[in-house]
Scaffold this motif. Sequence first.
Motif, PDB file in Angstrom:
ATOM      1  N   GLN A   1      -6.751   1.467   4.228  1.00  0.00           N
ATOM      2  CA  GLN A   1      -6.179   1.725   6.006  1.00  0.00           C
ATOM      3  C   GLN A   1      -5.254   0.651   6.212  1.00  0.00           C
ATOM      4  O   GLN A   1      -4.110   0.460   6.213  1.00  0.00           O
ATOM      5  CB  GLN A   1      -7.026   1.877   7.183  1.00  0.00           C
ATOM      6  N   ALA A   2      -5.789  -0.545   5.748  1.00  0.00           N
ATOM      7  CA  ALA A   2      -5.050  -2.366   5.945  1.00  0.00           C
ATOM      8  C   ALA A   2      -3.894  -1.593   4.855  1.00  0.00           C
ATOM      9  O   ALA A   2      -3.026  -2.479   4.822  1.00  0.00           O
ATOM     10  CB  ALA A   2      -6.247  -3.386   5.432  1.00  0.00           C
TER      11      ALA A   2
ATOM     12  N   ILE B   1       3.602  -1.975   8.272  1.00  0.00           N
ATOM     13  CA  ILE B   1       3.789  -1.739   9.349  1.00  0.00           C
ATOM     14  C   ILE B   1       3.419  -3.358   9.960  1.00  0.00           C
ATOM     15  O   ILE B   1       4.129  -4.051  11.126  1.00  0.00           O
ATOM     16  CB  ILE B   1       2.964  -0.676  10.326  1.00  0.00           C
ATOM     17  N   ILE B   2       2.635  -4.088   9.795  1.00  0.00           N
ATOM     18  CA  ILE B   2       2.160  -5.531   9.715  1.00  0.00           C
ATOM     19  C   ILE B   2       3.074  -6.214   9.336  1.00  0.00           C
ATOM     20  O   ILE B   2       3.419  -7.591  10.572  1.00  0.00           O
ATOM     21  CB  ILE B   2       0.610  -5.631   9.500  1.00  0.00           C
TER      22      ILE B   2
ATOM     23  N   TYR C   1      -7.477 -10.349   3.456  1.00  0.00           N
ATOM     24  CA  TYR C   1      -7.725 -11.144   4.832  1.00  0.00           C
ATOM     25  C   TYR C   1      -9.065  -9.744   5.795  1.00  0.00           C
ATOM     26  O   TYR C   1      -9.518 -10.096   6.682  1.00  0.00           O
ATOM     27  CB  TYR C   1      -6.714 -11.230   5.936  1.00  0.00           C
ATOM     28  N   VAL C   2      -8.116  -8.882   6.451  1.00  0.00           N
ATOM     29  CA  VAL C   2      -8.564  -7.853   6.799  1.00  0.00           C
ATOM     30  C   VAL C   2     -10.372  -7.356   6.073  1.00  0.00           C
ATOM     31  O   VAL C   2     -11.247  -7.011   6.509  1.00  0.00           O
ATOM     32  CB  VAL C   2      -8.343  -5.946   6.703  1.00  0.00           C
TER      33      VAL C   2
ATOM     34  N   VAL D   1     -17.640   1.156   4.716  1.00  0.00           N
ATOM     35  CA  VAL D   1     -17.083   0.721   6.288  1.00  0.00           C
ATOM     36  C   VAL D   1     -16.116  -0.142   5.171  1.00  0.00           C
ATOM     37  O   VAL D   1     -14.514   0.434   5.465  1.00  0.00           O
ATOM     38  CB  VAL D   1     -18.463   0.990   7.364  1.00  0.00           C
TER      39      VAL D   1
ATOM     40  N   ILE E   1     -11.988   0.631   5.773  1.00  0.00           N
ATOM     41  CA  ILE E   1     -11.442  -0.153   6.308  1.00  0.00           C
ATOM     42  C   ILE E   1      -9.891  -0.972   5.940  1.00  0.00           C
ATOM     43  O   ILE E   1      -8.667  -1.029   5.751  1.00  0.00           O
ATOM     44  CB  ILE E   1     -11.773  -1.071   7.162  1.00  0.00           C
TER      45      ILE E   1
ATOM     46  N   TRP F   1      -1.549 -10.823   1.338  1.00  0.00           N
ATOM     47  CA  TRP F   1      -2.435 -10.924   2.266  1.00  0.00           C
ATOM     48  C   TRP F   1      -3.487 -10.331   3.069  1.00  0.00           C
ATOM     49  O   TRP F   1      -4.470  -9.929   3.041  1.00  0.00           O
ATOM     50  CB  TRP F   1      -2.542 -12.580   2.203  1.00  0.00           C
ATOM     51  N   TRP F   2      -2.678  -9.361   3.717  1.00  0.00           N
ATOM     52  CA  TRP F   2      -3.455  -8.353   4.611  1.00  0.00           C
ATOM     53  C   TRP F   2      -4.513  -7.755   4.193  1.00  0.00           C
ATOM     54  O   TRP F   2      -6.055  -7.617   4.843  1.00  0.00           O
ATOM     55  CB  TRP F   2      -2.056  -7.688   5.525  1.00  0.00           C
TER      56      TRP F   2
ATOM     57  N   HIS G   1     -12.841  -9.809   6.694  1.00  0.00           N
ATOM     58  CA  HIS G   1     -13.675  -9.396   8.261  1.00  0.00           C
ATOM     59  C   HIS G   1     -14.942  -8.161   8.197  1.00  0.00           C
ATOM     60  O   HIS G   1     -15.327  -8.157   8.825  1.00  0.00           O
ATOM     61  CB  HIS G   1     -13.123 -10.069   9.253  1.00  0.00           C
ATOM     62  N   ALA G   2     -13.565  -7.518   7.660  1.00  0.00           N
ATOM     63  CA  ALA G   2     -14.517  -5.922   7.772  1.00  0.00           C
ATOM     64  C   ALA G   2     -15.826  -6.020   7.105  1.00  0.00           C
ATOM     65  O   ALA G   2     -17.434  -5.459   7.772  1.00  0.00           O
ATOM     66  CB  ALA G   2     -13.320  -4.664   6.921  1.00  0.00           C
TER      67      ALA G   2
ATOM     68  N   ASN H   1      -1.394   0.417   5.782  1.00  0.00           N
ATOM     69  CA  ASN H   1      -0.717  -0.339   6.339  1.00  0.00           C
ATOM     70  C   ASN H   1       0.044  -1.904   6.688  1.00  0.00           C
ATOM     71  O   ASN H   1       0.624  -2.662   7.698  1.00  0.00           O
ATOM     72  CB  ASN H   1      -1.713  -0.546   7.917  1.00  0.00           C
TER      73      ASN H   1
END
Lengths: 412, 66
Positions: free
Chosen positions: A77-78, A84-85, A111-112, A70, A74, A107-108, A115-116, A81
Amino acid sequence: MSEPNNQERKRVLLLYGHPVGQGYWRGLSEHYDLCFVSPQATEYAASIGVPCINLNGFLNGDVQEHALNVSAQIASQAVKNSDIITGRLLSQFNGSAPPEFHSAQDWWPGYVLQHAQAIALQSALLTQLSNVREIAGCVVHEDVAPDTRSLVLWCKARGIPTIHVPHAACHLRADGGSDIHRESRSDWILASGEYERDFYVAGGHPMNRIAIVGAPQMDGLYADEVLPAQAEARRVLDIDNERVICYAGTWSQTTAIRGTGLSEMNDGLHAVIDLTHEWQAVLIIKSHPNGGDDKVYAQALRDTNTPGLITRHYLSYAVRAADVLVAQGPSNICIEAAILGTPSCYIQSEGFDYAHELPFRSNAEQLSIVAREARDSRGDPAWQDFIRLYNAAHPEGGAVEAVVEKVIELCQ
Amino acid sequence: MADGSATMRSEQNEAIYHMASEWFVGLDLMIDDIDLGDAMKYDVLRVSGRLLGRVQGDERAEQPGT
């Protein structure tokens, strides 16, 4: 700790497990099998004889594989994205964005992913638990941080009652701007008093989903037979002086920026030191349990030749020994001090204030005036009104029992 | 500041809050019915606040806690 597959008759109550709520753990454990999401809480509860289920006992290969898959999806997808972010971050700040916001792709995704992974694992463990045990409800001390909010969101998606027992009152004024602390995702809030109820209603929580129970974390302040009188507190702290000031240091709130930050804290500390010399007093610096390094306080006392001591603990001794408490900002310690009979004042911070006329308040420059007013107010009945606004269990205490009773009612 | 007038920092605070509330919209980052954006919001605020504070030269970007 009981074994995860041990079939017991009680239903399971999920708690995050911050120590601030430990007052009601034992009472709840008489009605439910407790399961703490925080691993440290599981160990701690077991050490003080509160039986609980070990959520990590549900970890197995399937759970781990599911959580990893999972979180990988995620993160994928990050990556897609990232551009966009970056655009969304830059558009909010009109050219004043920090350099890191210009390159979210650097870094995005990580970072995601971080948390994920944590949230996916927590969710998978809870799912395993729910496969073998009936979950009656969920109690959290806050529902804004990632682990507590995701716990509440997981429960709400499954129709499990969620209850927020705030660990402290937030003193943001209505004109204090947007702030995550105004939010609550839980079905129910068990508020400490009318102030806290009104605070969350103003933030959009339905009034009929808030019950007033008192402040369970303050129940211990009503055990007067085990608390020191002023003379005893001064004797234990080795203070032989007519005047004593207690200064409640602050902590750095990391979710918002207002006021002037560090300079505001320094101005407050030096105003208190000036006051100590003006009154020829001894200064007790009661640093915040979550505060940073106390060396800055020690250095300030040395540099100004100020008689005093610094402690992070022993709140009842530090407060009871003092003629007056001075807080950096409208700290909840002002309520605790009032329960202990010590009047207070505080140095204001942008956007925050108590909703009652007490405690006395000013900027750092005017501290001497309000500190004297506070000192002279000892015994004023208005302090009782102030306490009741923030702790409906005053003057008896007993909020812990009220919380247990209400949780049972809401989780039927 | 006790009179409620806003500082530059509090104005940026508003921008951070709205950014953290909206930046996940439409990205569909869901984990088992948990909206990851909502769950991460607090941490996004924390990190963003510190980064913006650093831009202003204040290493301790935060405000005194209450």
